[in-house]
Write an enzyme that holds these catalytic residues in place. Sequence first.
Site, mmCIF file in Angstrom:
data_model
loop_
_atom_site.group_PDB
_atom_site.id
_atom_site.type_symbol
_atom_site.label_atom_id
_atom_site.label_comp_id
_atom_site.label_asym_id
_atom_site.label_seq_id
_atom_site.Cartn_x
_atom_site.Cartn_y
_atom_site.Cartn_z
ATOM 1 N N GLY A 1 0.819 -1.216 0.000
ATOM 2 C CA GLY A 1 0.000 0.000 0.000
ATOM 3 C C GLY A 1 0.852 1.266 0.000
ATOM 4 O O GLY A 1 0.665 2.151 0.829
ATOM 5 N N ALA A 2 1.781 1.328 -0.980
ATOM 6 C CA ALA A 2 2.708 2.479 -1.024
ATOM 7 C C ALA A 2 2.232 3.569 -1.974
ATOM 8 O O ALA A 2 2.921 4.563 -2.160
ATOM 9 C CB ALA A 2 4.095 2.000 -1.420
ATOM 10 N N ARG B 1 -2.833 0.592 -7.898
ATOM 11 C CA ARG B 1 -2.809 1.674 -8.892
ATOM 12 C C ARG B 1 -1.434 1.723 -9.573
ATOM 13 O O ARG B 1 -0.495 2.309 -9.052
ATOM 14 C CB ARG B 1 -3.186 3.001 -8.243
ATOM 15 C CG ARG B 1 -4.682 3.062 -7.921
ATOM 16 C CD ARG B 1 -5.061 4.225 -7.089
ATOM 17 N NE ARG B 1 -4.693 4.075 -5.687
ATOM 18 C CZ ARG B 1 -4.981 4.961 -4.745
ATOM 19 N NH1 ARG B 1 -5.654 6.057 -5.052
ATOM 20 N NH2 ARG B 1 -4.607 4.758 -3.491
ATOM 21 N N TYR C 1 -14.498 -2.596 11.031
ATOM 22 C CA TYR C 1 -13.125 -2.053 10.903
ATOM 23 C C TYR C 1 -12.367 -2.300 12.209
ATOM 24 O O TYR C 1 -11.218 -2.764 12.188
ATOM 25 C CB TYR C 1 -13.161 -0.555 10.553
ATOM 26 C CG TYR C 1 -11.760 0.031 10.441
ATOM 27 C CD1 TYR C 1 -10.893 -0.376 9.429
ATOM 28 C CD2 TYR C 1 -11.294 0.970 11.367
ATOM 29 C CE1 TYR C 1 -9.593 0.127 9.336
ATOM 30 C CE2 TYR C 1 -10.000 1.480 11.285
ATOM 31 C CZ TYR C 1 -9.155 1.054 10.265
ATOM 32 O OH TYR C 1 -7.867 1.550 10.188
ATOM 33 N N PHE D 1 -7.472 7.890 3.597
ATOM 34 C CA PHE D 1 -8.245 6.934 4.391
ATOM 35 C C PHE D 1 -9.742 7.281 4.451
ATOM 36 O O PHE D 1 -10.598 6.431 4.175
ATOM 37 C CB PHE D 1 -7.643 6.864 5.802
ATOM 38 C CG PHE D 1 -8.347 5.965 6.763
ATOM 39 C CD1 PHE D 1 -8.082 4.602 6.803
ATOM 40 C CD2 PHE D 1 -9.285 6.469 7.656
ATOM 41 C CE1 PHE D 1 -8.741 3.772 7.697
ATOM 42 C CE2 PHE D 1 -9.951 5.647 8.553
ATOM 43 C CZ PHE D 1 -9.679 4.289 8.575
HETATM 44 P P1 NDP Z 1 -4.614 5.432 2.233
HETATM 45 O O1 NDP Z 1 -5.982 5.186 1.719
HETATM 46 O O2 NDP Z 1 -3.984 6.744 1.956
HETATM 47 O O3 NDP Z 1 -3.625 4.266 1.721
HETATM 48 C C1 NDP Z 1 -4.022 2.922 1.727
HETATM 49 C C2 NDP Z 1 -3.074 2.088 0.883
HETATM 50 O O4 NDP Z 1 -3.507 0.724 0.928
HETATM 51 C C3 NDP Z 1 -3.056 2.508 -0.570
HETATM 52 O O5 NDP Z 1 -1.732 2.543 -1.043
HETATM 53 C C4 NDP Z 1 -3.831 1.407 -1.276
HETATM 54 O O6 NDP Z 1 -3.301 1.183 -2.569
HETATM 55 C C5 NDP Z 1 -3.553 0.198 -0.381
HETATM 56 N N1 NDP Z 1 -4.605 -0.803 -0.519
HETATM 57 C C6 NDP Z 1 -5.898 -0.718 -0.095
HETATM 58 N N2 NDP Z 1 -6.587 -1.790 -0.494
HETATM 59 C C7 NDP Z 1 -5.714 -2.591 -1.183
HETATM 60 C C8 NDP Z 1 -5.838 -3.828 -1.865
HETATM 61 N N3 NDP Z 1 -7.013 -4.498 -1.923
HETATM 62 N N4 NDP Z 1 -4.744 -4.340 -2.463
HETATM 63 C C9 NDP Z 1 -3.564 -3.691 -2.428
HETATM 64 N N5 NDP Z 1 -3.387 -2.517 -1.813
HETATM 65 C C10 NDP Z 1 -4.456 -1.961 -1.201
HETATM 66 O O7 NDP Z 1 -4.713 5.184 3.798
HETATM 67 P P2 NDP Z 1 -3.614 5.219 4.993
HETATM 68 O O8 NDP Z 1 -2.276 5.547 4.500
HETATM 69 O O9 NDP Z 1 -4.200 6.053 6.053
HETATM 70 O O10 NDP Z 1 -3.720 3.706 5.460
HETATM 71 C C11 NDP Z 1 -2.611 2.853 5.621
HETATM 72 C C12 NDP Z 1 -2.863 1.930 6.796
HETATM 73 O O11 NDP Z 1 -2.939 2.700 7.998
HETATM 74 C C13 NDP Z 1 -4.171 1.143 6.721
HETATM 75 O O12 NDP Z 1 -3.913 -0.181 7.159
HETATM 76 C C14 NDP Z 1 -5.078 1.859 7.716
HETATM 77 O O13 NDP Z 1 -6.050 1.029 8.262
HETATM 78 C C15 NDP Z 1 -4.062 2.295 8.754
HETATM 79 N N6 NDP Z 1 -4.454 3.394 9.629
HETATM 80 C C16 NDP Z 1 -4.835 4.600 9.099
HETATM 81 C C17 NDP Z 1 -5.200 5.630 9.959
HETATM 82 C C18 NDP Z 1 -5.693 6.948 9.461
HETATM 83 O O14 NDP Z 1 -6.318 7.692 10.240
HETATM 84 N N7 NDP Z 1 -5.426 7.317 8.217
HETATM 85 C C19 NDP Z 1 -5.118 5.468 11.412
HETATM 86 C C20 NDP Z 1 -4.725 4.157 11.839
HETATM 87 C C21 NDP Z 1 -4.380 3.175 10.979
HETATM 88 P P3 NDP Z 1 -4.183 1.010 -3.910
HETATM 89 O O15 NDP Z 1 -5.461 1.762 -3.711
HETATM 90 O O16 NDP Z 1 -3.307 1.551 -4.994
HETATM 91 O O17 NDP Z 1 -4.395 -0.455 -4.021
HETATM 92 C C1 8X3 Z 2 -8.030 4.809 11.538
HETATM 93 C C2 8X3 Z 2 -8.290 5.592 12.763
HETATM 94 O O1 8X3 Z 2 -10.068 6.302 14.424
HETATM 95 O O2 8X3 Z 2 -10.635 6.393 12.058
HETATM 96 O O3 8X3 Z 2 -7.625 3.515 11.845
HETATM 97 O O4 8X3 Z 2 -10.474 4.294 13.190
HETATM 98 S S1 8X3 Z 2 -9.944 5.636 13.114
#
Ligand code: NDP
Ligand code: 8X3
Length: 250
Positions: free
Chosen positions: A7-8, A33, A151, A188
């Site tokens: 997920g980079a 993507r 979630y 997110f």
């Molecule tokens: P983003 O939506 O910005 O990034 C998510 C990444 O995950 C994207 O690169 C996406 O790539 C990849 N991804 C999602 N679904 C798939 C799939 N089916 N196959 C391959 N890749 C996938 O969100 P964040 O950076 O915020 O999220 C990263 C992690 O951090 C997640 O695990 C999230 O639950 C966690 N997190 C986020 C928080 C927040 O508040 N933002 C707080 C706590 C935890 P692509 O779409 O290109 O496939």
């Molecule tokens: C993402 C943080 O609080 O939206 O994991 O669940 S929260």
Amino acid sequence: MTILITGATSGIGRSSAFLFAKNGYNLIITGRRVERLQTLKEKLEKEFRITVCTLCFDIRNANEVEQAINSLNSEQKKIDILINNAGLAAGLSSIQSGKINHWEQMIDTNIKGLLYITRLVSNLMIEQNSGHIINIGSIAGKEAYANGNVYCATKHAVDALNKSMRIDLLPHGIKVSSINPGMVETEFSIVRFEGDTDRAKKVYEGIEPLKPDDIAETIYWIATRPKHVNINDIIIMPLMQANSTTVLRK
Ligand code: NDP
Ligand code: 8X3
């Protein structure tokens, strides 16, 4: 050193790619993507003297994950660090009104996808008798909040897997760590609300959320402790968020 970041293409994963590249790591970056992966590769290789391998696959599909990892050459298979970051929330609804396709998307990505890639990469790490797996959990994996049900359940599963994989991989010299962030402003919430950017913006209104770079820096710190030190677990929150539900908005 080689690091594989799932997920980079966005958010925390993208920031982590930049930080590790800046510090001389070779990268394997994944996501669905393809254009974003290619652009990121070109940018990182131009800016830093490193190599970047892109793997485009849907982490929910076990065959695609296996094919992607099998496509790596023997040098690339020497993975030092795996960041299990790919994940998402889909929707925010009570248990009685939740959509089954949202539940499946979250369970298949956050739990099953993490398992598919961990199984393959941990076996590569076992061959080298070293490695570090860093799981991106969430404050939602420590507490439940209204309408967060599935979630929260998936991130509680990540918390359990983090603990249990540390036990299983102990004899193989593999470190296992997790980082559990509160609100981080990335794509997110846009993903959670299916492209509704106004609703997504409201999540962070009146607060200063964490930035993806804050999480990348913490991941980097976890990854660079001395060999005998393992960071089991970190909870990291914005100052204005005391826990999942207590947020001070100005
Ligand atoms: P983003 O939506 O910005 O990034 C998510 C990444 O995950 C994207 O690169 C996406 O790539 C990849 N991804 C999602 N679904 C798939 C799939 N089916 N196959 C391959 N890749 C996938 O969100 P964040 O950076 O915020 O999220 C990263 C992690 O951090 C997640 O695990 C999230 O639950 C966690 N997190 C986020 C928080 C927040 O508040 N933002 C707080 C706590 C935890 P692509 O779409 O290109 O496939
Ligand atoms: C993402 C943080 O609080 O939206 O994991 O669940 S929260």
